[in-house]
Design a protein around this motif. Structure first.
Motif, mmCIF file in Angstrom:
data_model
loop_
_atom_site.group_PDB
_atom_site.id
_atom_site.type_symbol
_atom_site.label_atom_id
_atom_site.label_comp_id
_atom_site.label_asym_id
_atom_site.label_seq_id
_atom_site.Cartn_x
_atom_site.Cartn_y
_atom_site.Cartn_z
ATOM 1 N N GLY A 14 0.863 -1.189 0.000
ATOM 2 C CA GLY A 14 0.000 0.000 0.000
ATOM 3 C C GLY A 14 0.893 1.230 0.000
ATOM 4 N N PRO A 15 0.319 2.400 0.227
ATOM 5 C CA PRO A 15 1.144 3.611 0.187
ATOM 6 C C PRO A 15 2.326 3.597 1.155
ATOM 7 N N SER A 16 2.160 3.076 2.369
ATOM 8 C CA SER A 16 3.287 3.143 3.312
ATOM 9 C C SER A 16 4.423 2.217 2.880
ATOM 10 N N GLY A 44 -7.130 -0.494 -7.615
ATOM 11 C CA GLY A 44 -8.562 -0.276 -7.762
ATOM 12 C C GLY A 44 -9.214 0.267 -6.501
ATOM 13 N N ARG A 45 -8.457 0.290 -5.396
ATOM 14 C CA ARG A 45 -9.041 0.747 -4.130
ATOM 15 C C ARG A 45 -9.182 2.264 -4.126
ATOM 16 N N ILE A 46 -10.382 2.739 -3.795
ATOM 17 C CA ILE A 46 -10.593 4.188 -3.720
ATOM 18 C C ILE A 46 -10.618 4.566 -2.257
ATOM 19 N N GLY A 49 -8.274 11.232 -0.025
ATOM 20 C CA GLY A 49 -8.260 12.264 -1.050
ATOM 21 C C GLY A 49 -7.505 13.526 -0.694
ATOM 22 N N VAL A 50 -7.089 13.660 0.573
ATOM 23 C CA VAL A 50 -6.505 14.939 1.006
ATOM 24 C C VAL A 50 -5.091 14.719 1.567
ATOM 25 N N LEU A 51 -4.120 15.441 1.020
ATOM 26 C CA LEU A 51 -2.734 15.312 1.474
ATOM 27 C C LEU A 51 -2.305 16.555 2.248
ATOM 28 N N GLY A 158 6.392 -3.833 8.878
ATOM 29 C CA GLY A 158 4.996 -4.276 8.774
ATOM 30 C C GLY A 158 4.143 -3.126 8.274
ATOM 31 N N CYS A 159 3.931 -3.087 6.952
ATOM 32 C CA CYS A 159 3.139 -2.023 6.314
ATOM 33 C C CYS A 159 1.865 -2.642 5.773
ATOM 34 N N ASP A 160 1.316 -3.642 6.489
ATOM 35 C CA ASP A 160 0.270 -4.486 5.915
ATOM 36 C C ASP A 160 -1.135 -4.128 6.398
ATOM 37 N N GLY A 161 -1.344 -2.890 6.805
ATOM 38 C CA GLY A 161 -2.707 -2.425 7.066
ATOM 39 C C GLY A 161 -3.314 -2.996 8.334
ATOM 40 N N PHE A 162 -4.549 -2.587 8.594
ATOM 41 C CA PHE A 162 -5.203 -2.950 9.851
ATOM 42 C C PHE A 162 -5.409 -4.456 9.988
ATOM 43 N N LEU A 284 6.117 -1.526 12.997
ATOM 44 C CA LEU A 284 4.757 -1.346 12.460
ATOM 45 C C LEU A 284 4.691 0.050 11.853
ATOM 46 N N VAL A 285 4.022 0.139 10.699
ATOM 47 C CA VAL A 285 3.941 1.400 9.962
ATOM 48 C C VAL A 285 2.519 1.596 9.442
ATOM 49 N N GLY A 286 1.963 2.788 9.575
ATOM 50 C CA GLY A 286 0.660 3.116 8.980
ATOM 51 C C GLY A 286 -0.492 2.373 9.643
ATOM 52 N N GLY A 299 -5.598 9.380 7.890
ATOM 53 C CA GLY A 299 -5.048 8.015 7.810
ATOM 54 C C GLY A 299 -3.814 7.906 6.925
ATOM 55 N N LEU A 300 -3.940 8.305 5.686
ATOM 56 C CA LEU A 300 -2.818 8.227 4.752
ATOM 57 C C LEU A 300 -1.683 9.143 5.198
ATOM 58 N N ASN A 301 -2.043 10.305 5.698
ATOM 59 C CA ASN A 301 -1.019 11.256 6.133
ATOM 60 C C ASN A 301 -0.218 10.725 7.324
ATOM 61 N N LEU A 302 -0.883 9.998 8.212
ATOM 62 C CA LEU A 302 -0.163 9.389 9.342
ATOM 63 C C LEU A 302 0.752 8.270 8.858
ATOM 64 N N ALA A 303 0.285 7.516 7.864
ATOM 65 C CA ALA A 303 1.127 6.449 7.299
ATOM 66 C C ALA A 303 2.406 7.077 6.743
ATOM 67 N N VAL A 304 2.263 8.218 6.074
ATOM 68 C CA VAL A 304 3.432 8.899 5.494
ATOM 69 C C VAL A 304 4.336 9.454 6.604
HETATM 70 P P1 RFL Z 1 -3.051 -0.076 3.354
HETATM 71 O O1 RFL Z 1 -3.363 0.931 2.303
HETATM 72 O O2 RFL Z 1 -4.174 -0.802 3.974
HETATM 73 O O3 RFL Z 1 -2.042 -1.111 2.691
HETATM 74 C C1 RFL Z 1 -1.695 -2.334 3.324
HETATM 75 C C2 RFL Z 1 -1.320 -3.338 2.260
HETATM 76 O O4 RFL Z 1 -0.901 -4.546 2.881
HETATM 77 C C3 RFL Z 1 -1.466 -5.636 2.174
HETATM 78 N N1 RFL Z 1 -1.527 -6.791 3.083
HETATM 79 C C4 RFL Z 1 -0.690 -7.850 3.017
HETATM 80 N N2 RFL Z 1 0.344 -8.119 2.220
HETATM 81 C C5 RFL Z 1 0.998 -9.286 2.403
HETATM 82 N N3 RFL Z 1 0.639 -10.194 3.362
HETATM 83 C C6 RFL Z 1 -0.389 -9.947 4.194
HETATM 84 N N4 RFL Z 1 -0.737 -10.840 5.148
HETATM 85 C C7 RFL Z 1 -1.094 -8.730 4.049
HETATM 86 N N5 RFL Z 1 -2.157 -8.172 4.691
HETATM 87 C C8 RFL Z 1 -2.397 -7.009 4.096
HETATM 88 C C9 RFL Z 1 -2.811 -5.144 1.719
HETATM 89 O O5 RFL Z 1 -3.309 -5.870 0.603
HETATM 90 C C10 RFL Z 1 -2.500 -3.685 1.371
HETATM 91 O O6 RFL Z 1 -2.143 -3.534 0.010
HETATM 92 O O7 RFL Z 1 -2.182 0.554 4.550
HETATM 93 P P2 RFL Z 1 -1.123 1.746 4.540
HETATM 94 O O8 RFL Z 1 -0.132 1.556 3.431
HETATM 95 O O9 RFL Z 1 -0.646 1.879 5.927
HETATM 96 O O10 RFL Z 1 -1.951 3.061 4.120
HETATM 97 C C11 RFL Z 1 -2.961 3.568 4.963
HETATM 98 C C12 RFL Z 1 -4.067 4.238 4.132
HETATM 99 O O11 RFL Z 1 -4.465 3.377 3.104
HETATM 100 C C13 RFL Z 1 -5.273 4.631 4.990
HETATM 101 O O12 RFL Z 1 -4.849 5.179 6.216
HETATM 102 C C14 RFL Z 1 -6.187 5.690 4.296
HETATM 103 O O13 RFL Z 1 -6.775 5.153 3.150
HETATM 104 C C15 RFL Z 1 -7.272 6.165 5.254
HETATM 105 N N6 RFL Z 1 -8.213 7.110 4.626
HETATM 106 C C16 RFL Z 1 -7.884 8.443 4.469
HETATM 107 N N7 RFL Z 1 -6.672 8.896 4.832
HETATM 108 C C17 RFL Z 1 -6.311 10.206 4.629
HETATM 109 O O14 RFL Z 1 -5.184 10.597 4.977
HETATM 110 N N8 RFL Z 1 -7.166 11.109 4.037
HETATM 111 C C18 RFL Z 1 -8.402 10.738 3.636
HETATM 112 O O15 RFL Z 1 -9.102 11.578 3.051
HETATM 113 C C19 RFL Z 1 -8.820 9.366 3.864
HETATM 114 N N9 RFL Z 1 -10.029 8.963 3.486
HETATM 115 C C20 RFL Z 1 -9.466 6.682 4.198
HETATM 116 C C21 RFL Z 1 -10.372 7.644 3.626
HETATM 117 C C22 RFL Z 1 -9.865 5.347 4.303
HETATM 118 C C23 RFL Z 1 -11.106 4.949 3.865
HETATM 119 N N10 RFL Z 1 -11.398 3.552 3.978
HETATM 120 C C24 RFL Z 1 -12.275 2.829 3.176
HETATM 121 C C25 RFL Z 1 -10.626 2.716 4.860
HETATM 122 C C26 RFL Z 1 -11.615 7.263 3.206
HETATM 123 C C27 RFL Z 1 -12.015 5.925 3.351
HETATM 124 C C28 RFL Z 1 -13.392 5.604 2.900
#
Ligand code: RFL
Ligand code: PHB
Length: 390
Positions: A14-16, A44-46, A49-51, A158-162, A284-286, A299-304
């Protein structure tokens, strides 16, 4: 079984994970990224939107800011509304800073392009990724196309999301977590329509929260507060637009362009923080370490910002200084807690909670009225929204 070696094995593309790999590679540190999903799925994940300003600068410094700077939209402020009437919080006038509207999907696309251009190693569709011996001789195993692979490394990021595995690897007697699950979700749509307003509108309403956001001049992103267990079929396009119009400022609602939606999803809202963010050779990251409700766009900004602290720590480590490694968790968490507070505050202020009652909702309206009238209150909001310094 094949065996390979890298300095930093990054779990999650993901982004982190991608940004960490990009920054380390440019500093001469070898990385390997393991992503469970296909690249098409990740792209494909949407989401965000704000940095923040710090995020923009990190992307530029990593050599991935060019398209953001030409195609993104700098916003000087945002609108806040209650009772169908809005006002503007002018970040630029209050504190001389701005945010960038540029989708996470685009950030991810730019990062993949940059990694490919540098021949960065990214394994997609890596199955059964497992962290081994993070407290001793760290290595990671995974399976791809039926073959077992082993990656020997110095460090694991560990950048593997929640829902990833990295956090679960830390022993239960070490890891401390706090969590708040909010009693509602966000129903989001994307539509090929002109945005309702030139900047975002965060709207409090008796019926619940609404947000008007955008990706570009012809692509809009909208969210409404909705019960998290609502079946999506209940939310036909007409039902969504009707409910959104009820909650936005009347002048905006009357003039808003609507049309077929091209994406619709319902996401739960939670605040979650895991401490510490380092255990031996695992970081752990992001989202792997923390989740905020999306109201503050953090969320994204904290990951960065985590990537900022960790890349700095690892670059210093390979230069012979371990201070950054030892203080990573503390430095990252100090910023995480402040953003968690802001996201919780803004979520609480703007949403309707079951326990609010008439009094609770009147208090929220009064606080938003105060925000409208007070430069001090707006300054507090502005400096948190555009992002606290690293
Ligand atoms: P990600 O993007 O979840 O990426 C984690 C990646 O790890 C993979 N993964 C694995 N890979 C290998 N082995 C495993 N066992 C794995 N388990 C998972 C996953 O497939 C994935 O590709 O985490 P990362 O990189 O820390 O990034 C975090 C951001 O994506 C997240 O904080 C933001 O999207 C949150 N968020 C927003 N953040 C903002 O800063 N501004 C916003 O406007 C904003 N709007 C949003 C949001 C999140 C939303 N949703 C649906 C969660 C709006 C929404 C609706
Ligand atoms: C978005 O455009 O997806 C977005 C914008 C601001 C937020 C959350 C999401 O606070």
């Amino acid at each position: 079984m094949t065996t390979t070696r890298t300095q930093v094995c990054i779990i999650g593309g993901g982004p982190s994970g991608l940004l960490l790999s990009q920054i380390l590679h440019r500093a001469g540190i070898d990385t390997l990224v393991l992503e469970r999903q296909s690249r098409a799925y990740v792209l494909g994940r949407i989401r965000a939107g704000v940095l923040e300003g710090g995020t923009m600068q990190m992307l530029r410094d990593a050599g991935v800011g060019a398209r953001m700077d030409t195609e993104g939209f700098l916003h000087d402020g945002t609108y806040v509304a209650t009772r169908n009437r809005g006002f503007r919080v002018d970040f630029d006038a209050l504190i001389g800073r701005q945010v960038m509207v540029y989708g996470q999907t685009e950030v991810t696309k730019d990062l993949y392009a940059a990694r490919d251009a540098m021949d960065g190693r990214i394994v997609d569709e890596a199955a059964d990724v497992a962290i081994q011996d993070a407290a001793g001789t760290p290595h990671v195993t995974y399976r791809r196309d039926g073959t077992e692979h082993r990656v020997d490394c110095d460090w694991i990021a560990g950048c593997d999301g929640f829902h990833g595995l990295s956090r679960q690897t830390i022993p239960a007697d070490v890891l401390r977590t706090v969590e708040r699950v909010y009693p509602f979700g966000w129903l989001g749509v994307l539509s090929r329509t002109a945005p309702a307003a030139p900047e975002l509108i965060y709207a409090n309403h008796d019926r619940g929260f609404a947000l008007a956001s955008m990706r570009n001049e012809s692509l809009s992103r909208y969210y409404i507060q909705a019960p998290v267990d609502d079946p999506l079929e209940k939310w036909t396009d007409d039902a969504f637009w009707d409910e959104l119009r009820r909650r936005l400022p009347s002048d905006v609602a009357d003039a808003m362009e609507t049309g077929p939606t091209i994406e619709k999803s319902l996401a739960p809202l939670r605040s979650f923080v895991a401490e510490p963010m380092r255990w031996n050779r695992l970081f752990l990251v992001g989202d792997a370490a923390h989740i905020v409700p999306p109201t503050g766009a953090k969320g994204l900004n904290l990951a960065v910002s985590d990537v900022h602290y960790l890349s700095d720590a690892l670059i210093r480590h390979y230069g012979g200084d371990d201070e950054g490694i030892d203080s990573y968790s503390e430095r990252a968490l100090a910023r995480v807690w402040k953003a968690t507070r802001f996201s919780w505050w803004f979520t609480t202020l703007m949403h309707r909670f079951p326990e609010d009652g008439a009094f609770g909702q009147r208090m929220k309206q009064a606080e938003i009225d105060y925000l409208e009238s007070s430069r001090a209150a707006q300054t507090v909001m502005a400096e948190n929204y555009v992002g606290l310094p690293f």
